[in-house]
Design a protein around this motif. Structure first.
Motif, PDB file in Angstrom:
ATOM      1  N   ILE A  10       0.880  -1.174   0.000  1.00 54.62           N
ATOM      2  CA  ILE A  10       0.000   0.000   0.000  1.00 54.62           C
ATOM      3  C   ILE A  10       0.912   1.216   0.000  1.00 54.62           C
ATOM      4  O   ILE A  10       1.540   1.543   1.010  1.00 54.62           O
ATOM      5  N   GLY A  12       2.621   4.763  -2.730  1.00 54.21           N
ATOM      6  CA  GLY A  12       2.479   5.659  -3.861  1.00 54.21           C
ATOM      7  C   GLY A  12       3.227   5.162  -5.084  1.00 54.21           C
ATOM      8  O   GLY A  12       4.153   4.355  -4.990  1.00 54.21           O
ATOM      9  N   THR A  40      -1.833   4.680  -3.313  1.00 49.71           N
ATOM     10  CA  THR A  40      -2.367   5.771  -2.497  1.00 49.71           C
ATOM     11  C   THR A  40      -2.240   7.130  -3.169  1.00 49.71           C
ATOM     12  O   THR A  40      -3.021   8.036  -2.892  1.00 49.71           O
ATOM     13  N   ALA A  41      -1.212   7.278  -4.011  1.00 49.67           N
ATOM     14  CA  ALA A  41      -0.961   8.561  -4.658  1.00 49.67           C
ATOM     15  C   ALA A  41      -0.155   8.315  -5.921  1.00 49.67           C
ATOM     16  O   ALA A  41       0.562   7.318  -6.027  1.00 49.67           O
ATOM     17  N   GLU A  55      -3.025  12.814  -4.831  1.00 50.94           N
ATOM     18  CA  GLU A  55      -3.448  11.847  -3.820  1.00 50.94           C
ATOM     19  C   GLU A  55      -4.779  11.236  -4.225  1.00 50.94           C
ATOM     20  O   GLU A  55      -5.731  11.956  -4.547  1.00 50.94           O
ATOM     21  N   PRO A  58      -9.556   8.507  -0.585  1.00 49.81           N
ATOM     22  CA  PRO A  58      -9.489   7.389   0.364  1.00 49.81           C
ATOM     23  C   PRO A  58     -10.396   6.225  -0.016  1.00 49.81           C
ATOM     24  O   PRO A  58     -10.053   5.058   0.198  1.00 49.81           O
ATOM     25  N   VAL A  61      -8.594   3.987  -2.407  1.00 47.82           N
ATOM     26  CA  VAL A  61      -7.592   3.173  -1.711  1.00 47.82           C
ATOM     27  C   VAL A  61      -8.279   1.993  -1.016  1.00 47.82           C
ATOM     28  O   VAL A  61      -7.837   0.846  -1.107  1.00 47.82           O
ATOM     29  N   GLN A  64      -9.346  -0.708  -3.529  1.00 44.02           N
ATOM     30  CA  GLN A  64      -8.231  -1.547  -3.991  1.00 44.02           C
ATOM     31  C   GLN A  64      -7.876  -2.611  -2.961  1.00 44.02           C
ATOM     32  O   GLN A  64      -7.651  -3.785  -3.292  1.00 44.02           O
ATOM     33  N   THR A  79       3.494  -1.052   3.971  1.00 46.40           N
ATOM     34  CA  THR A  79       3.022   0.281   3.609  1.00 46.40           C
ATOM     35  C   THR A  79       4.205   1.196   3.324  1.00 46.40           C
ATOM     36  O   THR A  79       5.274   1.066   3.912  1.00 46.40           O
ATOM     37  N   LEU A  82       1.754   7.081   2.375  1.00 48.89           N
ATOM     38  CA  LEU A  82       0.329   7.075   2.660  1.00 48.89           C
ATOM     39  C   LEU A  82      -0.310   8.455   2.507  1.00 48.89           C
ATOM     40  O   LEU A  82      -1.527   8.582   2.609  1.00 48.89           O
ATOM     41  N   ILE A  87      -6.154   8.659   4.389  1.00 54.94           N
ATOM     42  CA  ILE A  87      -5.715   7.375   3.843  1.00 54.94           C
ATOM     43  C   ILE A  87      -5.145   6.497   4.955  1.00 54.94           C
ATOM     44  O   ILE A  87      -5.394   5.279   4.986  1.00 54.94           O
ATOM     45  N   VAL A  91      -6.360   2.664   5.905  1.00 54.51           N
ATOM     46  CA  VAL A  91      -5.461   1.517   5.991  1.00 54.51           C
ATOM     47  C   VAL A  91      -5.567   0.848   7.357  1.00 54.51           C
ATOM     48  O   VAL A  91      -5.653  -0.388   7.462  1.00 54.51           O
TER      49      VAL A  91
END
Length: 238
Positions: A10, A12, A40-41, A55, A58, A61, A64, A79, A82, A87, A91
Motif C-alpha cells: 500500500i 504511492g 495511495t498517490a 493523492e 481514500p 484506496v 483496492q 506500507t 500514505l 488514507i 489503511v
C-alpha cells in the motif's frame, strides 16, 4: 507449482520507478514472493525531484485493498507513502477488519530528493493509528527524528529512538542507519534487546543490488533488483 507468499503493498506510484510501488514490486518479485498493490498517490518523479503529486481519494484506496483481500488474500502487508491522515485511517481500518498479520510500516515522509510525501498533520495519525497495528516499523534517521521531534545522533541515539518508537505500539522497530556517518548500521529493537546489522557504506547514488546499480538519470538512481537474473541472462546469451 507451489503458490508463493503474497505481499500487499500500500504505497504511492513513482514514475521514475526508483522507489514507491514500482520498487516494492521489483524487490518482492526478486525475493520470490507475489506482490499485489493498493496505490495511495501518483507522483510525477524522476531521479532529481518530485514535480507533482496527486493523492487518490481514500475510497479508492479502500476499494483496492478490498478487491485484493476478498479474492487473493495476503500473507503480509507493507506500507509506504500514505500521503494523508484520511488514507492512514482507511489503511488502519482495513488492517483491523481483515485481521492482517505481518504488517510492515515504512513511515515514508520525504523523497530522496527532499520533496515531502506525507502531509505534516498526518504524522500524528501514522503514530496513533497505524503503529499499534504494525509488526515492524522501519524509519530511517530523518523519519525517526520527525516522529519523535528530536535529533537522533549516533548509535546510542538510534537505540533510544527505537525504544521510544516501540513504545508507540509496534512489536519491532528497525531504525535504518543509511543517513548516518561511517559504516551503515541498522538497529533492531524487540522490547528486550537490541540487534545491530552492519554493512559497508556503498558510494552510489542508487546489498548487492546497490553494488550492481546502473547509471540512470541525473540524480539519485535506482538499485538493480534483478542483477542476478540479468547476469545469468548475459552469460547464456554470450
Amino acid at each position: 507449482m507451489r503458490t508463493p507468499p503474497r505481499v500487499l503493498v500500500i504505497a504511492g506510484s513513482d514514475s521514475g520507478a526508483g522507489a514507491g510501488i514500482q520498487a516494492d514490486l521489483k524487490t518482492i518479485s526478486a525475493l520470490g514472493a507475489y506482490a499485489t498493490t493498493a496505490i495511495t498517490a501518483i507522483t510525477a518523479q524522476n531521479t532529481l525531484r518530485v514535480t507533482a503529486v496527486f493523492e487518490l481519494p481514500p475510497e479508492m484506496v479502500a476499494a483496492q485493498i478490498d478487491a485484493v483481500l476478498v479474492d487473493i488474500g495476503t500473507d503480509a502487508v507493507k506500507t509506504g507513502m500514505l500521503a494523508n491522515a484520511e488514507i492512514i485511517r482507511v489503511v488502519a481500518d482495513k488492517v483491523r477488519k481483515y485481521k492482517l498479520q505481518n504488517v510492515v510500516v515504512d513511515p515514508v515522509m520525504v523523497a530522496k530528493s527532499g520533496d515531502p510525501l506525507l502531509r505534516p498533520d498526518a504524522v500524528a495519525a501514522l503514530r496513533d493509528l497505524l503503529f499499534p497495528l504494525a509488526t515492524v516499523v522501519t524509519p530511517n534517521i530523518p523519519e525517526a527524528e520527525a516522529l519523535l521531534g528530536e535529533k537522533v545522533l549516533g548509535l546510542e541515539g538510534m537505540r533510544r529512538a527505537a525504544e521510544k518508537i516501540r513504545a508507540l505500539g509496534p512489536r519491532y522497530v528497525v531504525v535504518k542507519g543509511g543517513h548516518g556517518e561511517g559504516p551503515a548500521i541498522d538497529v533492531l529493537y524487540d522490547g528486550r534487546e537490541f540487534r545491530e546489522f552492519h554493512g559497508p557504506r556503498i558510494n552510489t547514488t542508487s546489498t548487492e543490488a546497490l553494488r550492481h546499480a546502473f547509471p540512470l538519470g541525473h540524480g539519485k538512481g535506482p538499485v538493480n533488483h534483478f542483477y542476478r537474473f540479468w547476469a545469468e541472462t548475459s552469460r547464456v546469451s554470450s
